[in-house]
Design an enzyme around this catalytic site. Structure first.
Site, short mmCIF file in Angstrom:
data_model
loop_
_atom_site.label_atom_id
_atom_site.label_comp_id
_atom_site.label_asym_id
_atom_site.label_seq_id
_atom_site.Cartn_x
_atom_site.Cartn_y
_atom_site.Cartn_z
N GLU A 272 93.24 -82.48 27.59
CA GLU A 272 92.65 -83.26 26.50
C GLU A 272 93.77 -83.58 25.51
OE1 GLU A 272 88.90 -82.75 23.40
OE2 GLU A 272 90.14 -81.02 23.91
N LYS A 349 82.80 -87.44 26.78
CA LYS A 349 82.29 -86.14 26.36
C LYS A 349 80.91 -86.28 25.74
CE LYS A 349 83.77 -82.10 23.62
NZ LYS A 349 84.82 -81.59 22.72
N CYS A 402 86.78 -79.79 27.10
CA CYS A 402 86.91 -78.73 26.11
C CYS A 402 85.67 -77.84 26.08
CB CYS A 402 87.23 -79.34 24.75
SG CYS A 402 87.89 -78.15 23.54
#
Length: 524
Positions: A272, A349, A402
């Site tokens: 990321e 995300k 994440c």
């Protein structure tokens, strides 16, 4: 034994002082300390405090104080994140840790109150109900107000890198069910202590929880996959990730660690925050100029040249949402690029970090001087949820960016099961406790879903996790490195992969039924 019992009675005489300490000791069972016997013993004493409460209000208070200690210590890494945002004072970080703990402690409070109110007839009933209600409240913690299921109690049962230990049971009951098993293990120690007799039953109650933690590692159900991968950890310090003066140096670090040994087909996995350039065309010109003149076609072509002709690069990037010729929002995405610099797929995300990637109540908080921890004047928008990216000969990739990986039962598109899960992350602002806790939860997802998980992070811990939760290889924190290998094989879909969180909730219902039976036997 009499001396130990007397000492415990003196300690238990101060439940309001003891409960937060017990919560803090349970938090020490999570990574990086991993003191699971201490954590189970502390949890056993917390169940005893619940049993001894004189009324429901005191039981609720004891549960809330326990949660306050548990979440303050376990989430201490959040305070470090504030040190990377100049717009906020450092002291606000610990304020955020405490504020979050004040809320999260509500869930142990509810579990303790309901246990005392309905199931205190005897210790068998009490322990079974406490385990069931912990499962339910922890599941609720995972989705109420977008959810924050960080450090499920079941993570206490996760073994060292070379074996998953009792956490292998998550294939059957998921992480929330595993938390209930941890509570039963603690309750077994409590019942053994209360029996006060040295016989085979007491020995079994003491030994069985420890034996479960040392459960032998199961074998894989499929041969190893053949697709080659290169996983990169560039060691880009957090203060350099969003510094434009460091962009080119950061790219060179990634490129230097990414070269192919030959022309074989492979996956190249970057973290990321790996690429600051906008890779998509069609935005107003000023956004490319503001992004230091990065032309999206040239940026993609350069990435393709670094990757190589037979390489598929998966990297973290940012896409913009344009409305009326301006950026109305952004999306934190993973983009798949082939060797020709063509976009072959992407994932946005879905579980965004409140105050990290978007600022709730922005019109109210911005005038007060509060800002997102991630720099920027626009908020990130959520994606649609788990999606599998079809990469042709490079396989099927499931992506969780994440902290999305912490959401049990929400990481895989079950209608299009991937070959592996890619979990790029930037853990550079998670302090010293956050990264090992993050890795532990990624291991739990591997066990639950029967899928390998590959983590590429900016500063560590990057790792290759097989479908049984074993860490095959890793790059430690604060080191630059790469991992090359063949993709671990997926297992056949586990029961949890098929049924999701219906299984831990079903376990909770079974435990409540058994608790009722135990309670009726007392009254009979």
């Amino acid at each position: 034994m009499d001396r130990l019992t007397g000492w415990l009675e003196r300690v238990l005489a101060h439940p309001r002082k003891l409960a937060p300490l017990l919560g803090a000791l349970v938090a020490c069972g999570f990574q990086p300390l991993g003191l699971w016997p201490l954590a189970l013993a502390a949890l056993a004493l917390q169940i005893e405090l619940t049993a001894r409460a004189p009324n429901g209000r005191q039981a609720a208070l004891i549960g809330w104080l326990f949660g306050l200690g548990l979440f303050t210590v376990g989430n201490n890494w959040i305070a470090v994140a504030f040190t990377y945002q100049a717009a906020m004072p450092v002291w606000l970080g610990w304020g955020a840790v405490m504020a979050l703990a004040l809320y999260l402690a509500v869930w142990p409070m509810l579990a303790a109150w309901a246990t005392w109110r309905f199931f205190r007839a005897n210790y068998a009933s009490l322990v079974l109900a406490f385990a069931a209600l912990w499962i339910i409240t922890e599941w609720l913690r995972g989705w109420v107000f977008t959810g924050f299921p960080w450090n499920p109690l079941g993570a206490l049962l996760l073994g060292p890198f070379d074996r998953a230990g009792a956490a292998q049971l998550a294939t059957l009951v998921g992480s929330y069910g595993l938390s209930g098993i941890a509570a039963i293990m603690a309750g077994a120690w409590l019942i053994a202590l209360r029996r006060g007799r040295a016989d085979w039953r007491g020995a079994l109650l003491v030994a069985l929880p420890a034996a479960l933690w040392f459960l032998p590692q199961g074998t894989a159900q499929a041969p190893r996959g053949g697709l080659a991968y290169t996983l990169v950890q560039p060691m880009i310090p957090q203060e350099q990730v969003n510094d434009p003066a460091s962009y080119e140096a950061n790219f060179r670090r990634l490129a230097a660690l990414s070269g192919a040994a030959d022309d074989s087909r492979r996956l190249l996995l970057w973290p990321e925050s790996g690429v600051p350039d906008y890779l998509r065309e069609g935005y107003p010109d000023r956004y490319y100029l503001d992004n230091y003149g990065a032309d999206p076609v040239l940026a993609r072509r350069r990435l393709g040249q670094v990757a190589g002709a037979e390489t598929m690069l998966l990297t973290g990037t940012v896409d913009l949402e344009i409305a009326q010729d301006r950026a109305a929002g952004a999306r934190n995405v993973v983009t798949a690029l082939d060797g020709a610099g063509q976009i072959r797929g992407s994932y946005a995300k879905a579980h965004l970090v409140p105050y990290g990637e978007y600022l709730p109540m922005r019109p109210l908080l911005t005038p007060l001087g509060l800002a997102r921890l991630v720099p920027g004047d626009i908020d990130f928008w959520p994606g649609p949820g788990p999606r599998t990216i079809e990469l042709g000969p490079w396989g099927r990739a499931g992506v969780q960016i994440c902290y999305e990986i912490i959401f049990s039962g929400q990481v895989v598109d079950r209608a299009h099961r991937p070959d592996f899960i890619f979990n790029p992350s930037n853990d550079g602002w998670f302090g010293s406790w956050g990264p090992p806790q993050h890795l532990a939860q990624a291991r739990l997802r591997a066990v639950e879903e029967g899928l390998p998980v590959l983590r590429s992070t900016t500063t560590g811990i990057s790792a290759v996790i097989d479908a049984g939760g074993v860490v095959e290889r890793h790059v430690p924190r604060h080191e630059a490195g790469r991992i090359d290998g063949a993709l671990p094989a997926a297992r056949a879909p586990t029961p949890f992969a098929r049924w999701g969180n219906m299984l831990p909730l079903g376990l909770a219902a079974l435990l409540l039924a058994l608790s009722l039976v135990a309670r009726r036997r007392r009254h009979g």
